[in-house]
Enzyme design. Structure first.
Site, PDB file in Angstrom:
ATOM      1  CD  GLU A 203     -78.719  82.943  37.097  1.00  0.00           C
ATOM      2  OE1 GLU A 203     -77.776  83.259  37.821  1.00  0.00           O
ATOM      3  OE2 GLU A 203     -79.860  83.473  37.181  1.00  0.00           O
TER       4      GLU A 203
ATOM      5  CE  LYS B   8     -75.952  86.540  38.459  1.00  0.00           C
ATOM      6  NZ  LYS B   8     -76.772  85.517  39.171  1.00  0.00           N
TER       7      LYS B   8
ATOM      8  CB  CYS C 165     -80.069  86.570  36.968  1.00  0.00           C
ATOM      9  SG  CYS C 165     -81.499  86.439  38.082  1.00  0.00           S
TER      10      CYS C 165
END
Length: 344
Positions: free
Chosen positions: A50, A126, A164
């Site tokens: 990331e 995300k 994540c």
């Protein structure tokens, strides 16, 4: 379902220096050159963490603004394109995206997938945001999780990407057992699940004082380790990631080369639908995390590849048995490249 195939996958674990894109690129390239000299087989897929080249812990929208890129146009894209063209592989890397919409600049925490010819073939944003994302002005993806086909050697593999916090319950308020991301991957029969992260180490504490953080900073500064090139040629089966890590009471007991077992076990817990329900195909999961420290944040490294075979989960006298394999892991504080040939 397509015929079985083998993929050589590389996860690049970086201790990214916040805002130092050029140095981060240089380190990543040197490690890939070490992992894939001309004498070794080329990778089919390279995965980076990331916000791999920019670092993660930005303090405000103004702080991150000089590093924002449009999809398919910027330093991160050019670096990924170079990797893909040089090794004839696909490359996935995280970056901070700016998107212009009706005179408004929207910031996303994104990951771009680039094919062997240098073409951007998928851009994922995300969906579940961590508090740090919000500090620098990131917005949730309007599209949510996505499943898409990726071409490999004439075949297509159903793939999904999560970044994540996507692996966690939404806002840490959704029911733990909802397993939003892995439920999506299971329902959509995704065989390749790619997770670039900047995941915290299990020893990290939100209430660390600067003095406490500095004790761990010293470990990174004073421990000089060569990049960890972990491939089949030097691989010994090691499932230590399944052993919960004992909380480090003194920084001097922290070992960069050891895996963060507590984090590794948590990742497996969050992938529950991949092993709690039987299916007739394999699923390969690549968690590519970063290592190192930024201010008082300490990342968990431990980049890992798993294969879930689809067999039944069973309870035995020794505990819960699931049909999977840990293909390999890197240390919690090292930099390096994890290389595995996996079958899908």
């Amino acid at each position: 379902m397509q015929k079985k195939m083998k993929l050589r996958i590389a996860a690049v674990q970086l201790n990214s220096i916040l805002g130092n894109v050029e140095e981060n690129m240089s380190k990543a390239l040197k490690m890939l050159e070490q992992a894939f000299p001309s004498s070794k087989p080329k990778p089919d897929l390279v995965v980076l963490p990331e916000l791999a080249l920019t670092g993660y812990n930005f303090k405000s929208p103004a702080h991150i603004h000089p590093f924002l890129e449009k999809a398919g146009n910027g330093k991160s894209y050019q670096f990924g394109k170079m990797i893909s063209e040089r090794w004839g592989c696909l490359t996935l890397l995280g970056y901070p995206e700016k998107y212009d919409k009706a005179n408004e600049e929207i910031i996303y925490n994104s990951a771009m997938l680039i094919d062997a010819k240098g073409k951007l073939i998928h851009n994922y944003r995300k969906t579940h945001l961590y508090e740090t994302d919000k500090i620098w002005g990131c917005k949730e993806s309007p599209d949510g999780f996505q499943a898409f086909d990726v071409p490999f050697n004439g075949e297509k593999i159903r793939t999904t990407i999560g970044i994540c916090m996507d692996l966690n319950p939404y806002e840490f308020t959704a029911p733990f057992e909802k397993y939003e991301f892995s439920r999506f991957a299971s329902d959509n029969k995704c065989q390749l699940i790619l997770i670039p992260t900047a995941w915290m180490n299990s020893n990290w504490k939100e209430n660390w004082t600067l003095e406490q953080a500095n004790e761990f900073h010293k470990i990174y500064q004073n421990t000089k380790l060569e990049p960890e090139i972990n491939d089949e040629h030097n691989h010994v089966k090691d499932h230590s990631i399944l052993i919960p890590q004992v909380s480090i009471k003194l920084a001097k007991d922290y070992r960069l080369e050891e895996v963060d077992g507590s984090t590794g076990r948590y990742w497996i817990m969050r992938l529950n639908p991949l092993y709690s329900e039987t299916h007739d195909f394999k699923q390969v999961v690549v968690v590519c995390n970063r290592s190192g420290m930024e201010d008082k944040l300490m990342y968990g490294g431990t980049s890992t590849m798993y294969t879930f075979f689809g067999g039944p989960m069973e309870r035995t006298p020794q505990g819960l048995s699931i049909d999977f394999n840990v293909e390999g892991s890197l240390g919690q504080g090292t930099e390096g490249v994890l290389v595995r040939e996996v079958e899908i």
